[in-house]
Structure formats: structure tokens, C-alpha cells
Design an enzyme around this catalytic site. Structure first.
Site, PDB file in Angstrom:
ATOM      1  N   LYS A   6       0.602  -1.216  -0.028  1.00 40.34           N
ATOM      2  CA  LYS A   6       0.061  -0.069  -0.110  1.00 40.34           C
ATOM      3  C   LYS A   6       0.867   1.269  -0.037  1.00 40.34           C
ATOM      4  CE  LYS A   6      -2.648   2.635   3.217  1.00 40.34           C
ATOM      5  NZ  LYS A   6      -3.724   3.015   2.545  1.00 40.34           N
TER       6      LYS A   6
ATOM      7  N   GLU B  54     -15.444  13.692  10.998  1.00 35.25           N
ATOM      8  CA  GLU B  54     -14.873  12.293  11.671  1.00 35.25           C
ATOM      9  C   GLU B  54     -13.419  12.195  11.756  1.00 35.25           C
ATOM     10  OE1 GLU B  54     -16.780   9.085   9.424  1.00 35.25           O
ATOM     11  OE2 GLU B  54     -18.621  10.187   9.150  1.00 35.25           O
TER      12      GLU B  54
ATOM     13  N   SER C 176     -17.561  11.333   6.101  1.00 35.98           N
ATOM     14  CA  SER C 176     -15.998  11.778   6.540  1.00 35.98           C
ATOM     15  C   SER C 176     -15.350  12.914   5.355  1.00 35.98           C
ATOM     16  CB  SER C 176     -15.374  10.452   6.487  1.00 35.98           C
ATOM     17  OG  SER C 176     -15.313   9.901   5.033  1.00 35.98           O
TER      18      SER C 176
ATOM     19  N   GLU D 223     -23.977  -6.964   0.645  1.00 36.55           N
ATOM     20  CA  GLU D 223     -22.961  -7.946   0.502  1.00 36.55           C
ATOM     21  C   GLU D 223     -23.147  -8.922   1.485  1.00 36.55           C
ATOM     22  OE1 GLU D 223     -19.367  -6.586   3.201  1.00 36.55           O
ATOM     23  OE2 GLU D 223     -19.795  -5.372   1.724  1.00 36.55           O
TER      24      GLU D 223
ATOM     25  N   HIS E 290     -13.894   7.457  -5.386  1.00 35.82           N
ATOM     26  CA  HIS E 290     -12.679   6.610  -5.388  1.00 35.82           C
ATOM     27  C   HIS E 290     -11.578   6.931  -6.433  1.00 35.82           C
ATOM     28  CE1 HIS E 290     -16.185   4.389  -3.363  1.00 35.82           C
ATOM     29  NE2 HIS E 290     -14.993   3.807  -2.737  1.00 35.82           N
TER      30      HIS E 290
ATOM     31  N   ASP F  60     -25.084   4.350   8.636  1.00 34.00           N
ATOM     32  CA  ASP F  60     -24.578   3.788   7.496  1.00 34.00           C
ATOM     33  C   ASP F  60     -24.792   2.478   7.298  1.00 34.00           C
ATOM     34  OD1 ASP F  60     -23.891   6.240   6.391  1.00 34.00           O
ATOM     35  OD2 ASP F  60     -21.755   6.198   6.837  1.00 34.00           O
TER      36      ASP F  60
END
Length: 768
Positions: A18, A496, A445, A617, A706, A611
Site C-alpha cells: 500500500k 469524523e 467523512s 454484501e 474513489h 450507514d
């Protein structure tokens, strides 16, 4: 008796990949430097498995972003809009990341590909795009190059490929009038090239992932799978193909499976129908020569394997098939669990003795092989230790709380419902809130800058006092409120900044949760999360969000939303205890969130968002089990949300979901406002809401968070106008796709300014 794994975490024990990729994106690393780090991680992963005693080690399970995206590039399934980058001599890696994230430069402005959830996990994959008569070609040699790397290191390597049939089923037709499965012949020709090159390099075992065998399949889909495996067997009779399925049982498709050629069938024994193994052993499978690979070590959860139960299943298979036809494996790739329990220095010894991460699961696979063949004295001692740990966990007093169990058992039907129906609430909220047409807001956020993350790290290390830490967070919160007011948002959020993760933050304040230091799991791309461990009964001892929400509300005359994570998402995005029904654990969490919602309302917060991005999923892979799950999942949300007055507006948020099949359940959640991801699908996701005549208010995401790309005003106007075709104007909210935590402030500010300007243009047009 061979053993193998289906895949290993690729992020590195401490998220080395990452960090390297994000440094490359920031232009601090060249492509060559990133390649060196990636090679080192692959080498460590392979050698770790080799040293543990794993017989067949997966290759091509490594990825810079996503394994489905890897395959798109490998077979040349690169959408036409990226051709300009190829023509401009962009490197393969640059094209790859543009497909994942989009690209916005002085010369290029290209949107990213769509992303959605990988079956019922919290992992996201890039959705392949298909057009009529699409041609495929060998565009990337990633799998071939990585296999060469492995064999050069002396690794007994097993290349892993997603099946051509499953690859097509994972994608979307981007044109009308054709079936993506019609492309199978074109795709098989490229697989023939790939596998031919692997065979020439010495590959004798190749794992073909066919996860759709665990789902309900149409006759056409079954034919595509059968055609795939028949073709591969015919073209490569010397290759031992391992047909790997996971995440559920294969009983519905057992007749099909028994007609498939191939050397090995891998099944997930940790999930689905408990009778699966017995039914396979009594089917035509027992009369074939095919090997059965038992996925006994859970690739989805972190609890220590119960060797006694696993050995019983191995012996059952050996009695019918013989030892030579039984292999031991992980249930799925270990991508979904943290890397190494040995890195955890702060977990208490008792809890740690109950757990097993990826590195430990390798040992479990190997030890199960030994215990069922020729165990040594040391192996038997480890078996005794395993039995003791399983027993101690079962009897531990820290798991069970009578007060919590009692409250959950006395939940009443009225606890699931608001006072009035939405139609009544809508009018009361309209009068109480007095919001404009097309209210603008964000999902929750704001960017967590390196400074914010460093403050949290310093506070946890003790180098910042609680007073100093809070002063810094107060300053950041003030600045975010000021910015939102300046840009003209209608409903604000506090940002947040005090939160690390939308689930971890709540788990840290609830009883029954435990946390790791390095228990990172990949969610998508470089986005990693540290799922909490729910080991016991869940209870809220004190308010969790009240202080920061009230502080932010005092800074403005506009409404500030209370921001909470819903019970189903906390459940889904945690490693959940396996000693009681998931429904029971979810209800316990819902009661804790309900108490928080009531406290926020008492403190004067008029809009509260709960949320639930994980509702979809969590659906079982088998449709026959959907209703049971949806009933308790929807009720858990309603339990968390229904303790407030009609005037209090309840929002929820969902992202990366296909809603068509569950739209009635979403409506049954009865949230006053739902915000959803819509921009990458160009508002296609709203089809389900329009067809259902969804009655409540909707905030379709108007730009993709994203991707670092900033949309134009015209793009956002276009998306709002598309939304108007599906939703009545008075029911539309305007918001980004998701929270902005992972973005940077400059792009965030520009994008929100664009969003507000586009909204104002639409308002002016309506009022003209």
C-alpha cells in the site's frame, strides 16, 4: 496427501505494498522501485508458505490493485476509452491504474471502471466491461512472468487463473442486444495461449477459480462452465487442473460438477450446507478418479481451526475415496484475513490463543495433513494444545453477559417501527427542517490528512495528551464546518477526524470487541481496513459520538448530521464470533446503536445517518436463503433507527450494490433518506428504485470519490438530470458517492464546489 493454499495476502505484513503504491502515485517512487518492492513481497509470501511445508504454492494471487483487473489487462479486456493512453505510449502499469482510478491530466480526462463487492465479502473488484463481438488478446504477461519468478526461486508453484466463464459472469455488457457469454470462444483462445506458455515453462498444476459454482446458475451459465473445462482438458491433457470453488456449498451444481473434467475439485467446507461433504462422497464423484480438495481452514475468519472436527471430515473423505484422493487446503484465498498473528503484541494471551491469521493458517493446513497421515509426537502435542484452546474459548466467562442476552431476547415487534409512516414523517420533517429543493450534503467523512493521522498515532503512543489531541481535532472540525458553509452545502457533517475507521471506531467503544495492531485486510486497491474481532456479547457503556457531533453543531446554524455505522455493517466488516447465530450478535449491536441514536436526538441533533453499505454484501449466495437473512438484517437496522420522533430525519448510505433483487427490503428499512453510489454506473442503479416506485428520498452519488479525478459542472448537471428521469424532484438529494476520508483536500474542495454549483444550476432551471 497433498496440501495447498488458494492465495495469500498481498499487502505485506505491515502494508508495505500500500505504502509503495501510494508513493508511486505521488511520484515519489519510479515504476522500477515499485517493482522491486512487489517482487520482494511475492518472494516473502512464497518462501513463507514453502517453509511452513505447503506442497503447492499459488502464483498470480499477487496484485497491485485487484485480481479481476489483472485479468482484464492480461486478456486485453481494456475498454476503448483507455486506448488513447496506449497510443500515447503509457506503460502497462499506468494504463492499469487509470482503469482502476481514472486519469485527469492536462491532456487526458478518463473515468475509472466500475467497482463492486466480491461475492459476499468486503473485498471490491473492478468490473470487466464487455461489448458485442469483443476481441481478446494476450496484452499482459503478468501470470507468466510471476510463474518464472517463482520457479527461479525453487517454488513448487501453482498458477492461479479466474475461469473464463466466471470472468465473463463477473463483468457487464456495455451495449444492449448481446449476451456476454457469447464472448467465451474469443476468450478461450487467449487462455489457450496463456496456459500453453505456462505448460512450456513446466507448470503441471493450474488452479482455475470457478466461484460461480457455489451460486444459482442458469442453464446457459452451466453450459459455459462445462464448455470452459472441456476445452481446457482437451487442449491440455497433461495439465492437472484444480477447479476451485469457495464461499458456499456446491450441492445445487453437483450434477454439473460431476461431468467436468479436471484432476482436482476444491470445495469450501467451512461455509454452506453441513451435509455437502457427505452428499459429494455419495454422488457419482466417488466413482471417478478426481481428487477432492477439502477447504477446511477458514480463509474468511480468524478463529483457530477445530482440529477434532476437521480430522473427522478428512477421515470421512478418506474412507470413501482413499488417502490418495484427498487433499487439505484453505477454504478460499487468505486475502480476507490479516497476515500474521505473531506481529500482535497487545492482544492478551487468552484471546490470542483463540486466533489464527494467514501465517498460522498455513501451519494449520500442514499440521492437518500430518495428523491424518503419519503424525509425530510433536504433532500430537500440538493437537492437544489445539483441543485445549478450543475448550477454553468455549468456557470463557468473558464471552457471556446475562444482561445483554436478556435485553436481546425481549425485543418487541414495536421496537422495529417508527411512530408514523414515511408519508406523515416527510411532511413533519419538511416543516421542521425547511431544506431547499435538492438539498446538498456529503456522506460523512472528510480527508484524513497525514497530520490528522499523525496526531492519532502520537496520542496513542502517549506523546500527545488528550487535551492537546482534542484541541487539534477541534481546530480541524472548525475548519471543515467553515469550509462547508463557505461552499454552500445545506446539511453539514463534522468530518469524523477523531475516527480511524467507520467500524473500528465504534468497536473500540463497545464491550465484546477486540482490536489488533497490524490486522490489516485489503478492501480495494490500497484501501486497507483493520476489522474488529467480535468475541463476546456486545454492549454500549457510554455515548460514542455525542461529544463531537454536539461540538460541531454548536459551530453553525445549519444542520449537522449525526454519523453512525449501522449494525449490519459493523457485523459484516468485523471478524464475528462463530459460537452463536449472527442474527443474535447483530441485534446486540443494533441495541447499542439505538441507544446512541436516542442520545443524539435528545441533544438536539435533527438528522442522523446510520450507514449500512454492507446490507447487500451480506446476502447469502443461495437465493433460497435470502429472505431469512434480509428479514433479520432489515429488522436490525430498524431496531437501531426507530427510537426517535417523526420529526427526526434518519438517513442511511449504501455503496457498490446491485439493488434490483433487494429493492423491497431496502424500502422496508424505511429510512427517510438513502444515499447510494451511482456515478460510475451513470445512474443505472436507479433503475431498480424507479421500477419499484421507491417512495422515500434518495441521494444518488453524483461524483466518484474513489478516483482523484474532479468532475466538471456539466458532468454533474448531466448526472442530476439523469437522476430526475428516475426520481421525483422533491425526493432528490445531491451528494458524492461515498465518504471523502481517502481523498486529498484540494480535489475534495474543487469537487464539492463543482457539486454545489451544478445543483444551483439545476435549482435555477427548475425555478425559472
Amino acid at each position: 496427501m497433498k496440501n495447498h493454499t488458494l492465495g495469500y495476502p498481498r499487502i505485506g505484513a505491515k502494508r508495505e505494498l500500500k505504502k509503495a503504491i501510494e508513493s508511486y502515485w505521488a511520484k515519489n517512487h519510479a515504476e522500477e522501485a515499485l517493482d522491486i518492492i512487489a517482487k520482494n513481497i511475492r518472494k516473502q509470501n512464497w518462501e513463507k508458505q514453502q517453509q511452513a511445508g505447503v506442497d503447492l504454492i499459488p502464483v498470480n494471487d499477487f496484485s497491485y490493485y485487484d485480481q479481476v483487473l489483472d485479468l482484464c489487462v492480461t486478456v486485453g479486456a481494456v475498454p476503448q476509452r483507455y486506448q488513447e493512453l496506449i497510443d500515447s505510449n503509457f506503460s502497462e502499469l499506468e494504463v492499469y491504474f487509470a482503469m482502476a482510478r481514472g486519469l485527469q491530466t492536462e491532456n487526458h480526462d478518463i473515468t475509472a471502471m466500475e467497482m463492486t463487492k466480491w461475492f459476499d465479502t468486503n473485498y471490491h473488484y473492478i468490473v470487466p466491461e464487455f461489448v458485442q463481438n469483443q476481441k481478446f488478446k494476450l496484452f499482459s504477461k503478468k501470470v507468466i512472468n510471476e510463474y518464472k519468478e517463482a520457479i527461479a526461486l525453487g517454488i513448487d508453484a501453482k498458477p492461479v487463473l479466474i475461469s473464463p466463464a466466471s470472468f465473463l459472469l463477473l463483468g457487464k455488457e456495455k451495449e444492449k442486444g448481446f449476451d456476454k457469454l457469447d464472448l467465451l470462444d474469443n476468450l478461450l483462445a487467449v487462455y489457450k495461449q496463456i496456459i500453453g506458455k505456462l505448460q512450456n515453462l513446466g507448470a503441471t498444476y493450474i488452479q482455475i477459480d470457478e466461484p460461480f459454482l457455489a451460486l444459482n446458475l442458469s442453464e446457459n451459465e452451466k453450459l459455459a462452465i462445462h464448455k470452459t473445462h472441456t476445452f481446457l482438458r482437451k487442449e491440455f491433457p497433461l495439465i492437472n487442473f484444480i477447479t476451485a470453488t469457495y464461499f458456499d456449498d456446491v450441492l445445487e451444481n453437483l450434477e454439473l460438477i460431476n461431468t467436468l473434467p479436471g484432476a482436482v475439485l476444491h470445495i469450501d467446507v467451512t461455509r454452506g450446507d453441513e451435509t455437502q461433504l457427505g452428499q459429494i462422497l455419495q454422488s457419482e464423484f466417488k466413482n471417478q478418479s478426481k481428487i477432492l480438495s477439502l477447504g477446511l481452514v477458514d480463509g474468511r475468519n480468524i478463529w483457530k481451526n477445530d482440529f477434532t472436527k476437521s480430522i473427522a471430515k478428512i477421515n470421512k473423505a478418506k474412507e470413501v475415496l482413499g488417502a490418495d484422493r484427498v487433499w487439505i487446503a484453505t477454504s478460499s484465498s487468505l486475502l480476507h484475513v490479516p497476515v500474521d498473528l505473531e506481529n500482535e503484541q497487545k492482544l492478551d494471551a487468552e484471546l490470542k490463543s483463540w486466533l489464527s491469521f494467514a501465517a498460522q493458517k498455513l501451519d494449520e493446513v500442514v499440521l492437518l495433513s500430518k495428523l491424518t497421515t503419519h503424525p509425530t509426537h510433536k504433532d500430537l502435542l500440538q493437537f492437544d494444545e489445539n483441543k485445549q484452546a478450543i475448550q477454553e474459548r468455549r468456557e470463557s466467562e468473558r464471552i457471556h453477559k446475562f444482561k445483554v442476552k436478556n435485553r436481546e431476547s425481549f425485543i418487541k415487534e414495536t421496537d422495529f417501527n417508527r411512530v408514523s409512516a414515511f408519508k406523515t414523517r416527510k411532511e413533519l420533517q419538511k416543516k421542521a427542517l425547511n431544506l431547499p429543493l435538492y438539498p446538498t450534503t456529503t456522506i460523512g467523512s472528510f480527508p484524513q490528512t497525514p497530520e490528522v493521522r499523525s496526531w492519532r498515532a502520537q496520542y496513542k503512543k502517549g506523546s500527545l495528551s488528550i487535551q492537546e489531541y482534542n484541541q487539534l481535532l477541534e481546530k480541524e472540525t472548525r475548519e471543515s464546518i467553515d469550509f462547508q458553509e463557505q461552499v454552500g452545502l445545506d446539511v453539514l457533517v463534522h468530518g469524523e477526524f477523531e475516527r480511524n475507521d467507520m467500524v473500528e471506531y465504534f468497536g473500540e467503544q463497545l464491550e465484546g470487541f477486540a482490536f489488533t495492531q497490524f490486522g490489516w485486510v485489503q478492501s480495494y486497491g490500497t484501501r486497507c481496513v483493520k476489522p474488529p474481532i467480535i468475541f463476546g456479547d456486545v454492549e454500549r457503556l457510554q455515548p460514542m459520538t455525542l461529544e463531537w457531533t454536539v461540538f460541531a453543531q454548536q459551530l453553525t446554524n445549519k444542520y449537522v448530521k449525526g454519523m453512525l455505522t449501522g449494525p449490519v455493517t459493523i457485523l459484516q466488516w468485523s471478524f464475528v464470533r462463530d459460537d452463536q447465530p449472527r442474527q443474535t450478535t447483530c441485534n446486540q449491536i443494533a441495541l447499542a446503536i439505538r441507544d446512541e441514536v436516542v442520545d443524539l436526538e435528545r441533544a438536539g441533533i435533527k438528522i442522523i445517518q446510520i450507514d449500512e453499505p454492507a446490507i447487500r454484501e451480506g446476502l447469502p449466495l443461495k437465493r433460497a436463503q435470502w429472505n431469512t437473512y434480509l428479514n433479520w438484517a432489515v429488522n436490525a437496522f430498524k431496531l437501531s433507527a426507530s427510537g426517535v420522533k417523526d420529526e427526526t430525519q434518519i438517513h442511511t448510505h449504501m455503496c457498490y450494490s446491485e439493488f434490483n433483487d433487494i429493492i423491497e427490503s431496502i424500502a422496508n428499512m424505511d429510512a427517510d433518506v438513502i444515499t447510494i453510489e451511482c456515478s460510475r454506473s451513470q445512474m443505472e442503479l436507479l433503475d431498480a428504485f424507479a421500477a419499484f416506485k421507491y417512495p422515500n428520498e434518495i441521494g444518488p452519488g453524483v461524483y466518484d470519490i474513489h478516483s482523484p479525478r474532479v468532475p466538471s459542472v456539466a458532468e454533474v448537471v448531466d448526472l442530476i438530470e439523469k437522476a430526475e428521469k428516475y426520481i421525483p424532484q422533491e425526493n432528490i438529494w445531491i451528494n458524492p458517492d461515498c465518504g471523502l476520508k481517502t481523498r486529498k483536500w484540494p480535489e475534495t474542495k474543487k469537487a464539492l464546489e463543482v457539486m454545489v454549483n451544478a445543483t444551483q444550476q439545476i435549482r435555477n432551471k427548475v425555478l425559472a
